[in-house]
Design an enzyme around this catalytic site. Structure first.
Site, PDB file in Angstrom:
ATOM      1  N   GLY A  13     -15.499  10.484  26.890  1.00  0.00           N
ATOM      2  CA  GLY A  13     -16.137   9.179  27.073  1.00  0.00           C
ATOM      3  C   GLY A  13     -16.955   8.774  25.846  1.00  0.00           C
ATOM      4  O   GLY A  13     -17.044   9.514  24.861  1.00  0.00           O
ATOM      5  N   THR A 132     -29.270   7.113  35.500  1.00  0.00           N
ATOM      6  CA  THR A 132     -29.039   5.750  35.006  1.00  0.00           C
ATOM      7  C   THR A 132     -30.081   4.741  35.480  1.00  0.00           C
ATOM      8  O   THR A 132     -30.647   4.888  36.573  1.00  0.00           O
ATOM      9  CB  THR A 132     -27.649   5.268  35.484  1.00  0.00           C
ATOM     10  N   GLU A 134     -29.340   2.074  36.662  1.00  0.00           N
ATOM     11  CA  GLU A 134     -28.808   1.465  37.891  1.00  0.00           C
ATOM     12  C   GLU A 134     -29.550   1.973  39.131  1.00  0.00           C
ATOM     13  O   GLU A 134     -29.466   1.366  40.190  1.00  0.00           O
ATOM     14  CB  GLU A 134     -27.312   1.735  38.015  1.00  0.00           C
TER      15      GLU A 134
END
Ligand code: NAP
Ligand code: F7E
Length: 364
Positions: A13, A132, A134
């Site tokens: 990633g 995160t 989030e």
């Protein structure tokens, strides 16, 4: 002195690729877990993978998946890592609404599997968890720091909150050295092409070179704290070099809308946009075209003044949105000596310059 050994999940990633470079630069032996795929998935690490001085000398790749417990146990036993970086995730927030169960399997239970494998094998290792911003979701305060209450707004956020708490639980219950890095959005030319920043820089390059006519976006008013990915990966390493395991917010402390990111991207290529219409009918039109360093002569720009180059497509809206994120990383500054260097406009420049040159060279 014996080389330190790191085991990275999600090595293919964006973050995994930068972290690998950083650790190799610090003379680590790096082991990465890659998924079996029907097409090549090592594009971001090919420059390392194809280097005979690195592959199987300093960098070792192993097939695996964080949904496969026996494989994780085996890899931990085999590699005996000093540090584990758990970056593997179904990391796309919008996609998590389509595949919520799989997202939980990888992002939540995947984290538990790893921690439990460490406990079972009894190896002494340090563990970094890719948490995160989030988690903050429908934000309870502005800016957000380590003490801000969480309110996730997606299956992704909900899965990551389990990961966050299970790290803390294993740290407290079993005395593991395990840290959460609560990272705000970080971007780069290696960012996945469906995340908004990279989607914009690729599309704008293609529009100016006549390969596509419009960029379709969702919520233009969402605000994010966008930083430069390599700096955030250095922060991950710093967290594992501390005496005691703790959780840290990494952020730039600035927030910008998707619209601002779009405006600035066009501006870097000499285009001034004007916005007309409201909400789902809003459109971005070309207002002015100027010479610019990246494109050179403005005759190289295919679209004309008055052309509509951005439109809203409500298909990109999320069932529940995170409207604003802005982080306070004072703790990381104080304890890790970490802070961002790359400013928002520099980040946009790095990304658009890279994509424009790629589209120019490859033709797509
Ligand atoms: P990314 O580019 O989407 O990379 C995700 C990585 O996880 C890829 O290597 C992917 O493999 C791998 N992966 C996915 N499912 C897996 C599975 N079941 N088993 C093993 N590997 C699997 O994400 P990123 O931007 O580098 O982010 C790294 C981590 O930080 C993620 O956990 C993400 O949720 C978190 N995070 C990212 C940000 C950000 O702004 N970038 C901010 C906060 C947290 P393939 O290449 O084969 O797909
Ligand atoms: O969306 C809005 C969208 O998909 C950013 C992941 O790395 O960072 C990332 O999650 C904003 C959202 O990233 C489009 O609604 C508008 O408000 O680039 P994104 P994200 O959702 O913030 C966090 C920290 C992670 O942990 C995640 O793994 O942009 N937006 N129009 C759009 N987003 C996308 N993708 N596509 C659009 O067309």
């Amino acid at each position: 002195m014996k080389k330190k050994i790191a085991l990275i999940t999600g090595i293919t990633g964006q973050d995994g690729s930068y972290l690998t470079e950083i650790l190799l630069g610090k003379d680590y032996e790096v082991h990465g877990i890659i998924r079996r795929s029907s097409s090549f998935n090592t594009g971001r690490i090919d420059h390392l993978y194809n280097n005979p001085d690195i592959l199987n000398k300093k960098l070792f790749l192993h097939y695996g998946d964080v949904t496969d417990t026996s494989n994780l146990n085996r890899l931990i036993e085999k590699t005996q890592p000093d540090e584990i970086y758990n970056l593997a995730a179904q990391s796309h927030v919008k996609v998590s609404f389509e595949i919520p169960e799989y997202t939980a399997e990888v992002d939540a239970i995947g984290t538990l599997r790893f921690l439990d494998a460490i406990r079972e094998t009894g190896i002494r290792t340090k563990f970094y968890q890719a948490s995160t911003s989030e988690l903050f979701g429908k934000v309870q305060e502005i800016p957000q720091d380590e003490k801000t209450p969480f309110y996730p707004r997606s299956p992704y956020g909900a899965a990551k909150i389990y990961g966050y708490w299970i790290v803390i639980n294993y740290r407290e219950a079993y005395n593991l050295f395990a840290c959460n890095g609560i990272l705000f959005n970080h971007e780069s030319p290696r960012r996945g092409e469906t995340f908004v920043t990279r989607k914009i820089t690729r599309a704008v390059s293609r529009i100016l070179l006549g390969k596509q006519s419009k960029l379709y976006l969702g919520n233009l008013n969402a605000k994010r704290d966008w930083g430069y990915a390599p700096e955030f990966c250095e922060g991950m390493w710093l967290m594992l070099q501390q005496k005691n395991p703790e959780d840290f917010v990494l952020a730039t402390g600035e927030t910008h809308t998707v619209r601002e990111f779009t405006d600035l991207t066009f501006k870097e290529l000499g285009i001034e946009l004007e916005w007309k219409g409201k909400e789902q009918d809003e459109k971005g039109l070309i207002k002015k075209i100027s010479e610019c360093a990246i494109v050179g002569d403005k005759k190289n720009i295919i679209p004309k003044i008055g052309d509509v180059v951005v439109e809203v497509d409500k298909g990109y809206y999320r069932p529940t949105e995170v409207d604003i994120l802005i982080g306070n990383s004072a703790k990381a500054k104080e304890k890790l000596g970490w802070q961002t260097k790359t400013k928002f406009n520099e980040l946009v420049k790095i990304m658009i310059e890279s994509d424009y040159r790629k589209v120019l060279k490859r033709g797509y």
